[in-house]
Write an enzyme that holds these catalytic residues in place. Structure first.
Site, PDB file in Angstrom:
ATOM      1  N   ASP A 171      10.346 -21.274 -18.303  1.00 21.83           N
ATOM      2  CA  ASP A 171       9.309 -20.959 -17.314  1.00 21.83           C
ATOM      3  C   ASP A 171       8.258 -22.068 -17.297  1.00 21.83           C
ATOM      4  OD1 ASP A 171      10.601 -18.675 -16.866  1.00 21.83           O
ATOM      5  OD2 ASP A 171       9.058 -17.321 -17.687  1.00 21.83           O
TER       6      ASP A 171
ATOM      7  N   GLU B 185       8.568 -25.273 -18.116  1.00 24.00           N
ATOM      8  CA  GLU B 185       9.045 -26.489 -17.436  1.00 24.00           C
ATOM      9  C   GLU B 185       9.066 -26.290 -15.921  1.00 24.00           C
ATOM     10  OE1 GLU B 185      12.281 -28.498 -20.398  1.00 24.00           O
ATOM     11  OE2 GLU B 185      12.542 -26.390 -19.885  1.00 24.00           O
TER      12      GLU B 185
ATOM     13  N   GLU C   9      24.987   2.568   1.170  1.00 24.57           N
ATOM     14  CA  GLU C   9      23.970   1.747   0.510  1.00 24.57           C
ATOM     15  C   GLU C   9      22.889   2.642  -0.057  1.00 24.57           C
ATOM     16  OE1 GLU C   9      22.372  -0.872   3.470  1.00 24.57           O
ATOM     17  OE2 GLU C   9      24.305  -1.848   3.766  1.00 24.57           O
TER      18      GLU C   9
ATOM     19  N   LYS D  75      19.083   3.716  -0.444  1.00 21.06           N
ATOM     20  CA  LYS D  75      17.915   3.586   0.417  1.00 21.06           C
ATOM     21  C   LYS D  75      16.708   3.325  -0.471  1.00 21.06           C
ATOM     22  CE  LYS D  75      15.880   5.779   4.458  1.00 21.06           C
ATOM     23  NZ  LYS D  75      14.482   5.841   4.084  1.00 21.06           N
TER      24      LYS D  75
ATOM     25  N   ASP E 207      12.905   2.438  -1.431  1.00 23.41           N
ATOM     26  CA  ASP E 207      11.674   2.943  -0.832  1.00 23.41           C
ATOM     27  C   ASP E 207      10.574   1.890  -0.875  1.00 23.41           C
ATOM     28  OD1 ASP E 207      10.004   4.674   0.362  1.00 23.41           O
ATOM     29  OD2 ASP E 207       9.592   5.884  -1.419  1.00 23.41           O
TER      30      ASP E 207
ATOM     31  N   ARG F  24       7.422  -4.279   9.982  1.00 28.25           N
ATOM     32  CA  ARG F  24       8.040  -3.467  11.026  1.00 28.25           C
ATOM     33  C   ARG F  24       7.019  -3.076  12.095  1.00 28.25           C
ATOM     34  NH1 ARG F  24       8.771   1.970  12.148  1.00 28.25           N
ATOM     35  NH2 ARG F  24      10.655   2.391  13.328  1.00 28.25           N
TER      36      ARG F  24
ATOM     37  N   GLU G  90      14.289  -4.601   2.728  1.00 24.87           N
ATOM     38  CA  GLU G  90      13.225  -3.750   2.226  1.00 24.87           C
ATOM     39  C   GLU G  90      12.392  -4.520   1.206  1.00 24.87           C
ATOM     40  OE1 GLU G  90      13.208  -1.032   3.805  1.00 24.87           O
ATOM     41  OE2 GLU G  90      12.066   0.457   2.683  1.00 24.87           O
TER      42      GLU G  90
ATOM     43  N   TYR H   6      19.479  -6.114   3.838  1.00 21.92           N
ATOM     44  CA  TYR H   6      20.601  -5.241   4.189  1.00 21.92           C
ATOM     45  C   TYR H   6      21.044  -5.358   5.637  1.00 21.92           C
ATOM     46  CZ  TYR H   6      16.496  -2.386   5.310  1.00 21.92           C
ATOM     47  OH  TYR H   6      15.289  -1.950   5.773  1.00 21.92           O
TER      48      TYR H   6
ATOM     49  N   LYS I 102      18.666  12.010   2.475  1.00 26.84           N
ATOM     50  CA  LYS I 102      17.510  11.976   1.583  1.00 26.84           C
ATOM     51  C   LYS I 102      17.747  12.901   0.405  1.00 26.84           C
ATOM     52  CE  LYS I 102      14.091   9.700   3.891  1.00 26.84           C
ATOM     53  NZ  LYS I 102      12.824  10.067   4.408  1.00 26.84           N
TER      54      LYS I 102
ATOM     55  N   CYS J 194     -21.244  24.638  -6.399  1.00 26.78           N
ATOM     56  CA  CYS J 194     -20.690  23.293  -6.485  1.00 26.78           C
ATOM     57  C   CYS J 194     -20.705  22.842  -7.941  1.00 26.78           C
ATOM     58  CB  CYS J 194     -21.509  22.332  -5.633  1.00 26.78           C
ATOM     59  SG  CYS J 194     -20.998  20.616  -5.854  1.00 26.78           S
TER      60      CYS J 194
ATOM     61  N   CYS K  18     -23.314  19.688  -8.119  1.00 28.87           N
ATOM     62  CA  CYS K  18     -24.753  19.715  -7.852  1.00 28.87           C
ATOM     63  C   CYS K  18     -25.320  21.135  -7.882  1.00 28.87           C
ATOM     64  CB  CYS K  18     -25.064  19.050  -6.506  1.00 28.87           C
ATOM     65  SG  CYS K  18     -24.566  20.026  -5.094  1.00 28.87           S
TER      66      CYS K  18
ATOM     67  N   CYS L 148     -19.374  22.262  -0.201  1.00 22.61           N
ATOM     68  CA  CYS L 148     -20.710  22.107  -0.761  1.00 22.61           C
ATOM     69  C   CYS L 148     -21.581  21.594   0.376  1.00 22.61           C
ATOM     70  CB  CYS L 148     -20.695  21.107  -1.910  1.00 22.61           C
ATOM     71  SG  CYS L 148     -22.366  20.573  -2.341  1.00 22.61           S
TER      72      CYS L 148
ATOM     73  N   CYS M  42     -25.445  15.497  -2.915  1.00 20.06           N
ATOM     74  CA  CYS M  42     -24.403  15.793  -3.906  1.00 20.06           C
ATOM     75  C   CYS M  42     -23.668  14.488  -4.274  1.00 20.06           C
ATOM     76  CB  CYS M  42     -23.443  16.822  -3.310  1.00 20.06           C
ATOM     77  SG  CYS M  42     -22.104  17.258  -4.420  1.00 20.06           S
TER      78      CYS M  42
HETATM   79  S1  IVH Z   1      19.128   0.090   7.790  1.00 23.30           S
HETATM   80  C1  IVH Z   1      18.487   0.719  12.368  1.00 23.30           C
HETATM   81  N1  IVH Z   1      19.478   0.134   5.215  1.00 23.30           N
HETATM   82  O1  IVH Z   1      14.757   2.988   5.794  1.00 23.30           O
HETATM   83  C2  IVH Z   1      18.312   1.056  10.954  1.00 23.30           C
HETATM   84  N2  IVH Z   1      17.352   0.805   6.051  1.00 23.30           N
HETATM   85  O2  IVH Z   1      14.488   5.046   8.073  1.00 23.30           O
HETATM   86  C3  IVH Z   1      17.933  -0.086  10.144  1.00 23.30           C
HETATM   87  N3  IVH Z   1      15.724   1.389   4.329  1.00 23.30           N
HETATM   88  O3  IVH Z   1      12.988   1.221   8.232  1.00 23.30           O
HETATM   89  C4  IVH Z   1      17.678   0.253   8.757  1.00 23.30           C
HETATM   90  N4  IVH Z   1      17.032   1.005   2.593  1.00 23.30           N
HETATM   91  O4  IVH Z   1      12.765   0.438   5.798  1.00 23.30           O
HETATM   92  C5  IVH Z   1      18.619   0.369   6.214  1.00 23.30           C
HETATM   93  N5  IVH Z   1      19.925   0.064   2.945  1.00 23.30           N
HETATM   94  C6  IVH Z   1      19.075   0.309   3.934  1.00 23.30           C
HETATM   95  C7  IVH Z   1      17.752   0.750   3.715  1.00 23.30           C
HETATM   96  C8  IVH Z   1      16.926   0.997   4.809  1.00 23.30           C
HETATM   97  C9  IVH Z   1      15.823   1.378   2.995  1.00 23.30           C
HETATM   98  C10 IVH Z   1      14.521   1.796   5.085  1.00 23.30           C
HETATM   99  C11 IVH Z   1      14.080   0.798   6.118  1.00 23.30           C
HETATM  100  C12 IVH Z   1      14.097   1.516   7.432  1.00 23.30           C
HETATM  101  C13 IVH Z   1      14.089   2.934   7.013  1.00 23.30           C
HETATM  102  C14 IVH Z   1      14.842   3.730   8.070  1.00 23.30           C
END
Ligand code: IVH
Length: 695
Positions: free
Chosen positions: A31, A33, A111, A113, A115, A134, A171, A223, A310, A418, A421, A436, A442
C-alpha cells in the site's frame, strides 16, 4: 524524460496495480509503495497540469469541490423493478413470461439484489466520462468526480472490440465495515450518524468534497450493460464480457433453466446472505437472452423481463428492558424501547450490545405512540419481536405472550408531563401523538429544530452534527437556527465538553480546534447559497416536509409572500390542505419566529426563490434532444439549457445515435464533434439554434 510520457507511464503502472488488486485480488506492491507512486504522479500533474488526463488515477483520491450537482437526463430512463414477496407471485411472473414468449425456450439469470443506490456510468472511447445518480429515473445528478473515487471502477478500459461508447449500470454501496467505521468517526466528531449503509452510500456519493468521498471506501457492483450496437447477445455474455474488461461485476449470479431452479437459488441465499460484507434485500431474476428481453418489453415503470424477490425483513426475539420517552423537535413524544438480546437479559444495560439484525446490532426500536403500546399490550420485561423493515428505525412487531412471567413484568406507563421540561402534555383533537406545548423553551425541541435546520435536505451543513450542536446548545451559544450565524472563530475556538452517547453509553469528548472551527464557519457560509426551498424546509414548520416546502417556494417565490398568505391562498396551492395551511399560519403568527426569520435574512440566507419560472415559451423543440458543448456568445450553459427546456426540448448527457442536435459552441471537444458527425447527428451553431426558436 518528457513529462507527458512520464505521466502516461506512471498512470498506466498505477492502473495496472489497481487492476491486479481489484480484479485478481493480488497485491503486487505494498500500500505504501502504491501511495508513493500516486503522490509522484500527483506532483508531476501539478507541475504540468496541461498533461493531466480526465482518467488519471489521481482522480481516485478526489479533491474537487462541487457546489451544485448538475442534473442531466439519462439517455435511457433508469427504470425500477417490480417486486414480489412470495413464491406464488414469482410463479405468476414466470407464467406471464412463458405466455409472452409464446412457447420459446428461455433461461433466467439470478442475481443478488444489493442494497445501495443505482448509478449509471458512461464510457466514451473506453474512457469513463460521466457518472450519474438514478434521480427520478429520467434525470439524475452528475456525480462524475465522486464516482471516480471508486477504486474498483475502471477509469479507462483497454480492450479490443470495445463499442465506441456504452453505458454501464450498477449498485453503489458502502460495505458494513466501512459503514461502522464512518459512523464511529461521525460520532466522535459530534456529527450525525447515518441510519443504514444505503443512506451512508447515498450521502457519500453526494458529498461536495470528493476527497472526503474517496476516504469513505465506497464500492460498486455492475449488473447491466447498454450500447447502441447490440454488442452482446445475452445478459450472461455481457456479465462475462464486463468482467474481462475489468469491471467489478456483481458477484454470486447464476444461470438457471426454470423457475424452480430460481427458487432454489433464493432459498440458498436466504441464510447465506447474512455472511456477505454488505446489505442485500432480495434477488433479481432476469431473462437471459437480450432478444427475448426485447420481445417482452417494458411497462411504464419496469421491464417485463425481470423481477425482484424481496426477502422478508429479519425478525428476532429481544427483551424489552425499559422505555424512554423522547421529545422531538415538534414536541411530539415518541416512546422508544430499550432492548437486549435474549442472552443478555442478566447484563447491566450499559454492557448490552443488542440483537443482531441485518448486519448491525439493534438496541433501540420505536414504539411509535401510546396507541401502539396499547395495541401491542407490551410490558417491560416482555420478550418481543423486532425487525428492520428495510427502513431506518427498527420496530417492534409483537409480543411473545407465552414467555411472559406475570410478576416479573410491569406495564409501560405513558407520562403525563414532558420528561424534559415538566410541562403538562396535551393531545390535539384527531391526533395520536401527545405533545409538549412548551415549544419556545423545551430544550430537545429547541435542539431538534437546530438539528433539523442543518439537515442535508435543508441547509446541508455537513460540518455540524448532533454532538456539536449539543455543545453549542449547552454553552448557550446557539438556541435558535439564527444564532448559528452569529458564531465567530473566537467564540468557537477551544470549546469542549464530554458528552454521553445515548446509544452506547460511552463518553466522548467534543472539542473545537482550529480545523473544526474553520470547517463549521465554512459550512455556515456555504449554507447561505442553498436555495430558498431548502430554507423553507429547514424552518421546521409542522407538516411542511421537503416536498411541501418546494411547492411553497415555487408557488409563492418568497418568504414574504408565504408569511402574508391567507389560509385561502395557502390551500389554493395544489396538494396543500387545511392542516398544513393552519400550521403555516400559526408558525408565522409567532413573533419569535418572525424575528428569527428576519435575523436569518440579515445573515444572508436565501429568502426568495431564484428558480427560473418554468413557463413554457413555445413547443418549437418538442420531442427534440440536445447536447450542449463548448462556450457560447449569448448564453451561459444554464441559460441555454433553460432556453431549450422552455421551448419543449430536452438535454441529454452524451452524444448517441438517438441524439437530434449537438449544439456546438467555441472550443468544444473534437471527439464529441467527430462522434456526432459519425453518427449523423445534426450539428447546430449558436446562430442556427437562435433561428430555430425565433420561428
Ligand atoms: S436491474 C430495469 N439488478 O434495485 C431494472 N437492479 O428496484 C434495472 N438493484 O434501481 C435494475 N441489485 O438500484 C438490477 N442485480 C441487480 C440489482 C438491482 C440491486 C437495485 C437497483 C434498482 C433497483 C430496482
Amino acid at each position: 524524460m518528457d513529462p507527458e510520457i512520464q505521466i502516461d507511464e506512471l498512470s498506466r503502472k498505477i492502473e495496472h496495480y489497481n487492476f491486479r488488486y481489484y480484479q485478481d485480488s493480488v497485491s503486487e506492491i505494498s500500500d505504501f509503495e502504491f501511495d508513493q507512486l500516486l503522490k509522484q504522479l500527483a506532483a508531476l500533474e501539478n507541475k504540468y497540469p496541461e498533461f493531466k488526463k480526465s482518467d488519471s488515477p489521481t482522480q481516485r483520491v478526489g479533491g474537487t469541490v462541487t457546489k451544485n450537482f448538475v442534473p442531466v437526463f439519462h439517455r435511457y430512463p433508469m427504470l425500477s423493478l417490480d417486486n414480489t414477496y412470495n413464491e406464488q407471485e414469482l410463479r405468476n411472473f414466470d407464467d406471464r413470461v412463458r405466455k409472452g414468449l409464446e412457447g420459446e425456450e428461455y433461461e433466467y439469470i439470478c442475481e443478488l439484489k444489493f442494497d445501495g443506490i443505482s448509478l449509471s456510468f458512461t464510457y466514451e472511447n473506453g474512457v469513463l466520462v460521466r457518472g450519474i445518480t438514478r434521480g427520478d429515473g429520467t434525470r439524475g445528478d452528475d456525480i462524475t468526480h465522486n464516482v471516480k473515487t471508486i477504486r474498483s471502477l475502471p477509469l479507462r478500459v483497454n480492450a479490443k472490440n470495445l463499442p465506441p461508447d456504452f453505458e454501464i449500470r450498477g449498485e453503489g454501496f458502502m460495505p458494513y465495515t466501512s459503514f461502522q467505521k464512518l459512523n464511529d468517526e461521525m460520532d466522535t466528531l459530534g456529527e450525525n450518524q447515518y441510519a443504514n449503509p444505503r443512506n451512508a452510500a447515498s450521502g457519500s456519493f453526494k458529498l461536495q468534497d470528493s476527497a472526503e468521498t474517496a476516504r469513505r471506501n465506497l464500492d460498486c457492483y455492475l449488473y447491466s450493460f447498454i450500447s447502441d450496437d447490440n454488442h452482446f447477445k445475452s445478459h450472461e455474455e455481457s456479465l462475462l464480457g464486463l468482467k474481462t474488461w475489468g469491471f467489478n461485476v456483481s458477484p454470486g449470479w447464476r444461470k438457471v433453466q426454470n423457475i424452480d431452479e430460481a427458487i432454489a437459488f433464493i432459498h440458498e441465499w436466504e441464510t447465506k446472505r447474512a455472511s456477505l460484507p454488505l446489505a442485500t434485500d432480495g434477488i433479481v431474476l432476469k431473462i437471459n437472452s437480450f432478444e427475448q428481453q426485447r420481445e417482452l418489453g417494458f411497462t411504464a415503470k419496469s421491464p417485463r423481463w425481470a423481477i425482484s424477490f424481496k426477502y422478508k425483513a429479519e425478525n428476532k426475539p429481544a427483551i424489552l428492558r425499559s422505555v424512554n420517552f423522547q421529545v422531538g423537535r415538534t414536541g411530539a413524544i415518541t416512546p422508544v424501547a430499550n432492548l437486549c438480546d435474549i442472552n443478555e437479559r442478566d447484563l447491566p444495560y450499559n454492557k448490552v450490545k443488542g440483537v443482531h439484525l441485518s448486519g448491525t446490532r439493534v438496541k433501540r426500536a420505536t414504539l411509535h405512540n401510546a396507541n401502539e403500546i396499547e395495541r401491542l399490550d407490551i410490558q417491560i420485561g416482555d420478550t418481543v419481536f423486532v425487525e428492520k423493515s428495510g427502513e431506518i428505525i427498527p420496530k417492534i412487531t409483537g409480543v411473545d405472550i407465552s414467555q411472559r412471567i406475570e410478576f416479573l413484568t410491569e406495564p409501560v406507563v405513558f407520562p403525563k408531563k414532558c420528561p424534559e421540561c415538566g410541562s403538562e402534555l396535551i393531545r390535539n383533537e384527531g391526533e395520536v401523538a401527545f405533545l409538549c406545548p412548551n415549544d419556545s423553551h423545551c430544550p430537545p425541541q429547541l435542539k431538534g429544530r437546530i438539528e433539523h435546520f442543518i439537515h442535508r435536505k435543508a441547509m446541508n451543513i455537513e460540518s455540524l452534527g448532533e454532538g456539536k450542536i449539543q455543545l453549542l446548545f449547552d454553552t448557550n451559544l446557539v438556541r435558535t437556527p439564527a444564532d448559528l450565524y452569529d458564531l465567530t472563530y473566537e467564540k468557537l475556538l477551544g470549546l469542549e465538553k464530554n458528552i454521553v452517547n445515548e446509544e452506547t453509553g460511552k463518553l466522548k469528548k467534543i472539542s473545537f480546534r482550529e480545523k473544526t472551527v474553520e470547517n463549521i464557519l465554512k459550512g455556515l457560509e456555504l449554507s447561505k447559497t442553498v436555495p430558498f426551498k431548502n430554507v423553507m424546509f429547514g424552518l421546521g414548520i409542522r407538516f411542511v416536509g421537503a416536498t411541501v416546502a418546494e411547492k411553497l417556494a415555487i408557488y409563492f417565490k418568497s418568504i414574504e409572500a408565504i408569511s402574508s398568505a391567507t389560509y385561502d391562498q395557502l390551500i389554493a396551492v395544489p396538494e396543500i390542505g387545511g392542516r398544513i395551511a393552519k400550521s403555516i399560519e400559526s408558525y408565522f403568527s409567532v413573533p419569535e419566529n418572525q424575528e428569527m426569520i428576519e435575523r436569518l435574512r440579515l445573515a444572508g440566507i436565501q429568502m426568495e426563490s431564484d428558480e427560473k419560472p418554468v413557463v413554457a415559451e413555445s413547443d418549437l423543440l418538442e420531442g427534440k434532444t440536445f447536447v450542449i458543448s463548448g462556450v457560447f456568445e449569448n448564453f451561459d450553459r444554464d441559460e441555454l439549457k433553460n432556453k431549450i427546456e422552455v421551448n419543449g426540448g430536452r438535454i441529454l448527457s452524451g452524444v448517441s445515435a438517438k441524439l437530434n442536435y449537438l449544439l456546438a459552441g467555441e472550443n468544444m471537444g473534437p471527439s464529441k464533434l467527430e462522434k456526432a458527425r459519425r453518427l449523423g447527428v445534426t450539428i447546430l451553431s449558436e446562430e442556427e439554434f437562435l433561428a430555430m426558436i425565433a420561428k
